[in-house]
Design a protein around this motif. Structure first.
Motif, short mmCIF file in Angstrom:
data_model
loop_
_atom_site.label_atom_id
_atom_site.label_comp_id
_atom_site.label_asym_id
_atom_site.label_seq_id
_atom_site.Cartn_x
_atom_site.Cartn_y
_atom_site.Cartn_z
N MET A 211 0.84 -1.19 0.00
CA MET A 211 0.00 0.00 0.00
C MET A 211 0.88 1.25 0.00
O MET A 211 1.88 1.31 0.71
CB MET A 211 -0.91 -0.02 1.21
N ILE A 212 0.50 2.20 -0.80
CA ILE A 212 1.27 3.43 -0.92
C ILE A 212 0.95 4.34 0.27
O ILE A 212 -0.21 4.66 0.51
CB ILE A 212 0.94 4.13 -2.26
N PRO A 213 1.98 4.75 1.02
CA PRO A 213 1.75 5.53 2.25
C PRO A 213 1.58 7.03 2.01
O PRO A 213 1.83 7.82 2.91
CB PRO A 213 3.02 5.25 3.05
N PHE A 214 1.16 7.41 0.83
CA PHE A 214 0.96 8.81 0.50
C PHE A 214 -0.44 9.01 -0.06
O PHE A 214 -0.96 8.14 -0.75
CB PHE A 214 1.97 9.29 -0.56
N SER A 215 -1.01 10.17 0.19
CA SER A 215 -2.29 10.49 -0.44
C SER A 215 -2.04 10.91 -1.89
O SER A 215 -0.91 11.25 -2.26
CB SER A 215 -2.99 11.62 0.32
N ASP A 216 -3.08 10.89 -2.67
CA ASP A 216 -2.96 11.33 -4.06
C ASP A 216 -2.45 12.77 -4.12
O ASP A 216 -1.62 13.11 -4.95
CB ASP A 216 -4.29 11.21 -4.78
N GLU A 217 -2.93 13.59 -3.22
CA GLU A 217 -2.51 15.00 -3.15
C GLU A 217 -1.01 15.11 -2.86
O GLU A 217 -0.31 15.91 -3.48
CB GLU A 217 -3.31 15.71 -2.06
N GLU A 218 -0.51 14.29 -1.95
CA GLU A 218 0.92 14.33 -1.60
C GLU A 218 1.81 13.85 -2.76
O GLU A 218 2.97 14.23 -2.85
CB GLU A 218 1.20 13.46 -0.37
N LEU A 219 1.27 13.02 -3.62
CA LEU A 219 2.03 12.47 -4.73
C LEU A 219 2.15 13.43 -5.92
O LEU A 219 3.06 13.29 -6.74
CB LEU A 219 1.40 11.16 -5.22
N MET A 220 1.26 14.39 -6.01
CA MET A 220 1.20 15.26 -7.19
C MET A 220 2.55 15.91 -7.54
O MET A 220 3.04 15.74 -8.65
CB MET A 220 0.15 16.37 -7.00
N ASN A 221 3.14 16.66 -6.63
CA ASN A 221 4.38 17.37 -6.95
C ASN A 221 5.56 16.44 -7.20
O ASN A 221 6.31 16.67 -8.16
CB ASN A 221 4.70 18.40 -5.87
N PRO A 222 5.76 15.39 -6.39
CA PRO A 222 6.85 14.47 -6.71
C PRO A 222 6.69 13.79 -8.08
O PRO A 222 7.66 13.59 -8.80
CB PRO A 222 6.82 13.44 -5.58
N VAL A 223 5.46 13.45 -8.43
CA VAL A 223 5.21 12.81 -9.73
C VAL A 223 5.53 13.80 -10.86
O VAL A 223 6.19 13.44 -11.83
CB VAL A 223 3.76 12.29 -9.83
N LYS A 224 5.08 15.03 -10.72
CA LYS A 224 5.37 16.05 -11.74
C LYS A 224 6.87 16.22 -11.93
O LYS A 224 7.37 16.31 -13.05
CB LYS A 224 4.74 17.39 -11.36
N ALA A 225 7.61 16.27 -10.81
CA ALA A 225 9.07 16.43 -10.89
C ALA A 225 9.72 15.24 -11.58
O ALA A 225 10.65 15.40 -12.38
CB ALA A 225 9.64 16.62 -9.49
N SER A 226 9.25 14.05 -11.28
CA SER A 226 9.80 12.85 -11.89
C SER A 226 9.51 12.81 -13.39
O SER A 226 10.38 12.43 -14.19
CB SER A 226 9.23 11.61 -11.19
N ILE A 227 8.33 13.22 -13.78
CA ILE A 227 7.97 13.25 -15.19
C ILE A 227 8.84 14.26 -15.94
O ILE A 227 9.22 14.03 -17.10
CB ILE A 227 6.46 13.51 -15.37
N GLU A 228 9.19 15.35 -15.31
CA GLU A 228 10.06 16.34 -15.94
C GLU A 228 11.44 15.75 -16.25
O GLU A 228 12.08 16.15 -17.22
CB GLU A 228 10.19 17.59 -15.08
#
Length: 91
Positions: free
Chosen positions: A1-18
């Motif tokens: 289970m992912i220990p982060f909310s969808d909201e908490e994942l937004m910025n890290p995901v955006k940075a990784s996609i960049e």
């Protein structure tokens, strides 16, 4: 289970996609981040990536692998077909 909310994942995901974007651009492609929902990262491949025979591998071994290394090993990437951006619940 992912220990982060969808909201908490937004910025890290955006940075990784960049980080991934320049690699796709070398082949005439691009990627847009759409959203995170229930630990699934919804993206849309653009440019030369649309319809490319390697797009599935790009998602699995490029995008998903980078997100799992950067953020969490249980993240999953889903490509949203053009025109389905507002209807991801039905993917």
């Amino acid at each position: 289970m992912i220990p982060f909310s969808d909201e908490e994942l937004m910025n890290p995901v955006k940075a990784s996609i960049e980080k991934i974007r320049p690699s796709l651009a070398l082949d005439g492609g691009d990627i847009d981040f759409i959203t995170v929902k229930n630990g699934n990262v919804y993206v849309q491949l653009k440019g030369a990536c649309i319809g490319c025979a390697s797009s599935g591998s790009t998602l699995k071994y490029g995008v998903e692998r980078q997100l799992r290394m950067d953020i969490h090993p249980e993240l999953t990437v889903v490509n949203v077909p053009v025109g389905m951006e507002n209807d991801i619940d039905n993917l």
